[in-house]
Design an enzyme around this catalytic site. Sequence first.
Site, PDB file in Angstrom:
ATOM      1  N   TYR A 424       0.805  -1.234   0.000  1.00  0.00           N
ATOM      2  CA  TYR A 424       0.000   0.000   0.000  1.00  0.00           C
ATOM      3  C   TYR A 424       0.836   1.281   0.000  1.00  0.00           C
ATOM      4  CZ  TYR A 424      -0.309  -0.412   5.250  1.00  0.00           C
ATOM      5  OH  TYR A 424      -0.090  -0.530   6.587  1.00  0.00           O
ATOM      6  N   GLU A 425       0.154   2.397  -0.178  1.00  0.00           N
ATOM      7  CA  GLU A 425       0.803   3.705  -0.396  1.00  0.00           C
ATOM      8  C   GLU A 425       1.750   3.662  -1.595  1.00  0.00           C
ATOM      9  OE1 GLU A 425      -0.225   6.333   0.939  1.00  0.00           O
ATOM     10  OE2 GLU A 425      -1.325   5.547   2.652  1.00  0.00           O
ATOM     11  N   GLY A 426       1.321   2.979  -2.654  1.00  0.00           N
ATOM     12  CA  GLY A 426       2.179   2.816  -3.833  1.00  0.00           C
ATOM     13  C   GLY A 426       2.993   1.553  -3.668  1.00  0.00           C
TER      14      GLY A 426
END
Lengths: 552, 552
Positions: A424-426
């Site tokens: 997550y978060e890229g």
Amino acid sequence: MTAVATTTAAEDLAFGLTRVVGLPALTEAAGAPLSAEDIAAIVAEADRFAREKVAPGWQEADRHGAVYENGVVRTPSHYPGLYRDWIEGGWQSLAAPAELHGVALGGQGLPGALWNAVQELVLAADASFALGPLLTAGAIDLLCHHATPAQAAAWLPPMIAARWSGAMCLTEPQAGSDLGALRTRAVPRGDGTYAVTGQKIFITWGEQDCSENTLYLILARLPDAPPGSRGISLFGAPKFLPDGRRNGIRCGGIERKMGIHASPTCVMLFEEAEAELVGQPHRGLPAMFAMMNNARLAVGVQGVAHGARALALAEAYAAQRVQFGTPIARLPDVARMLAEMRATTLAGRLLALEASAAGDRARLLGDAGAEARLALLTPIVKAWCTERGVENASLGIQVHGGMGFVEEAGAAQVLRDARIAPIYEGTNGIQAIDLVSRKLARDEGAAMRALIAEARGLDARLDAALEGFARATEAVLAAQARSADEAQASAAAYLDAAGWVFGGWMLARARAADAARYGALAEFYLRRLLPRAAARGAEIEEGGAVLALLAG
Amino acid sequence: MTAVATTTAAEDLAFGLTRVVGLPALTEAAGAPLSAEDIAAIVAEADRFAREKVAPGWQEADRHGAVYENGVVRTPSHYPGLYRDWIEGGWQSLAAPAELHGVALGGQGLPGALWNAVQELVLAADASFALGPLLTAGAIDLLCHHATPAQAAAWLPPMIAARWSGAMCLTEPQAGSDLGALRTRAVPRGDGTYAVTGQKIFITWGEQDCSENTLYLILARLPDAPPGSRGISLFGAPKFLPDGRRNGIRCGGIERKMGIHASPTCVMLFEEAEAELVGQPHRGLPAMFAMMNNARLAVGVQGVAHGARALALAEAYAAQRVQFGTPIARLPDVARMLAEMRATTLAGRLLALEASAAGDRARLLGDAGAEARLALLTPIVKAWCTERGVENASLGIQVHGGMGFVEEAGAAQVLRDARIAPIYEGTNGIQAIDLVSRKLARDEGAAMRALIAEARGLDARLDAALEGFARATEAVLAAQARSADEAQASAAAYLDAAGWVFGGWMLARARAADAARYGALAEFYLRRLLPRAAARGAEIEEGGAVLALLAG
């Protein structure tokens, strides 16, 4: 030679902030000096909170998980009380500003690097719990940059007090890494506000029973928006409106996940939700990405935290488990695993502190070089530290032998929880592309060359690795000039090499600051783990040929 | 250059057996020829069984898990029927002998390498289910070597028919890797049988509702036993005695585990259980270790199977998931992850086939060199293939992005299931020590040097890696001569290097056999992954210094 010393995460954090990244000098230059004692006291207090309040319920939180029923999410039974403790401790306000646009917000204005240290300790104690405050911090940061004075006055004080939480609403079923594909729409209601309609997925802490209200920050399209990623705007909408009415926002379900069971991952349904535009129309993505850089650093810290928890569990087990007439910690291969976990966890911890201290230097002293340093280190911290978090969680299981696979021991939970962080978060693949195609390409490698030059001269092995990494940097830049695809085929290997090299740099600096405590660990890393950077370099030099094999 | 081709596991297995490890020639020399068509037909039939019967219930098995109540274990509701299908297919008999001591056993006597192929396919479909038959196969193998004619006649036919299962009872709470510490005792009953009393833990398929009876193979101490590992004997005891009475054996509970939820991991309580001595008194450990070598190979195959399942899920997802206007399989970093998974899975698959074909060559042709080859490759296959299994399961999650962390997609289950394989049947640390301190030391490296010499001449990159690995071999031998601890501190790195080098050898041989199908994949491995062997070699050369850092 002295053996690898055991130090606690809190000791390492206080040492790193004070003696490695130089927070006392930085804060003094900024006119709000923090002494080594101040830093150690705050870290110790956070450590006490994490150990005494957060950690005890950690396994129960995993077993119970978040439970969804009819639009309502119940977190584990001790979470609402624990969240009140978080509020009462004032922790959320630590690094938030004291005032903005002349409005008092209630923040303590302490450095971001100190906030990172607090986050690591709370994430290690229970990542599911810590994620709520982590995302609220990201929302606060974003609003400090983009909110109007009225928005800041209405939203920031309760968020900084943690009475309100913040939730980031980006992903849609068809729009994951490719946010340009999102469809949620926002229609002006004629009174300056907007009606937001659409479905968002993977919304961490989207619905829960801890905070009294939630501010949703939502990416959506205005009616006149151009297609793709240039037509996305950012909106803020509270769960409960100022007059007490429930907004048109509800939770449609939560995911059954591998780990972080107690952190509800929500499907959020927006049905003409009353929202305000945050920042400029169609400029939502850049605003969100500025916040995401902050959140990416925090997720890197999460990777460190998982490694730290895995290490603490494994060291305790290996010290008391006797086989072949000795505590297994003394068996060479077990000692080797523990040393690897300790070395990479400390390297990641110090690298994350270096990045957030660069952020502080940029913000407090207006240092443009520090800004470039932060931009360069952010994807490395996010991806390398989360990879090491997964690897160390897995090593932690291995140290436990058969007990590691049994949930009772806790080691398995660390791996299940840790596995989300590279996603997550890229995703880490997106981080690698960000490093190569954006951060490296935008100044043709100048900031990276400066970083390499700065790291030289501490250790002969490190210098040799830096030499190889400098060649890899030129190879990646040349590949990028030929074809973005070729550079992307080597991007993950390049980022990984960067992590190993600069992780070694941080440990060499730790050794320089306190050879008695950190010398042996730095030596272990530089002799035993640093060769991995060279292997990655060799892979990068094969980039073009490899791309041909992949693409046919 | 042509791109990496996609082939199914069944295609790779048939190809590997026929064209790489040369099973047709081997079986012809042994007087029971198997043609390429025979091999492909058996593999295809096993593949159909795995896909049509085993795989569909895989996620339900994980969700339901094995359930314990009052000494009874219920497996998922479809397991008993599936187990009947396993019996009716005659799969268990595939590689078991047709007769022993003049008694017809019902085995088909096919090569062990073919059995490995069948196991891989069934393990990939549902590891929890496949573990029962896998352990029964280990018990059959052990009894074929150590049972008396009467024991063989009583126990082997129903086990080879799979009506009875076999359970291996080694571990006790205080005796994990250190079996010399076990306390279960066996007292002569005066009629040639023994009463076994003690507690065993981590007993896979110790109690279940699939087989009609279970034969427990138990390590225990006779009253006159010397202390430590030289005083351990092996006993066989059925759950139900020949007269139908229940033996003094019951399940005290099952573990709540990270994965393989449907495979019951039992606490087994023996209370004066009626048992027979198997083999010689006090010679239980060598007998059990002979069986474990077989089981270790099978666990290596399990690692390959998890990688194969992860790859199949990831390739299917990446082909249909569109982001940035393209199926993500075409994005360079995703293509890179899929190619890594495919390359290491195939390398491990072929290495496991090479090891089991060596076992066939030793058994069928009495080839002493093949026996040494098998002994050398077994710990490498067990440890390297299970490490790659975990790594590939993790990469498979990464390819899925956020969906990878959601249990619905199945990718997370592969990692949860895969994580046990580096632990059981001797942890990977134990494998590394076995490789260095036993397999390498016992002939002062002769078998390893022969293997290195045989692998030369196929590829320049591989030759360079072999050169480095040969140096690492001498370094480890020299370390072993100085101190066992020093060698053990480098053992894991040495085993890992061996896996990368000989994995490359197997892919180079696959390319030599069919360049059109396997050339690009071999090229990818040799350019991109083989450098990891050199990094490990560099670590080994630091062994002595590292040991000093670990030990202080």
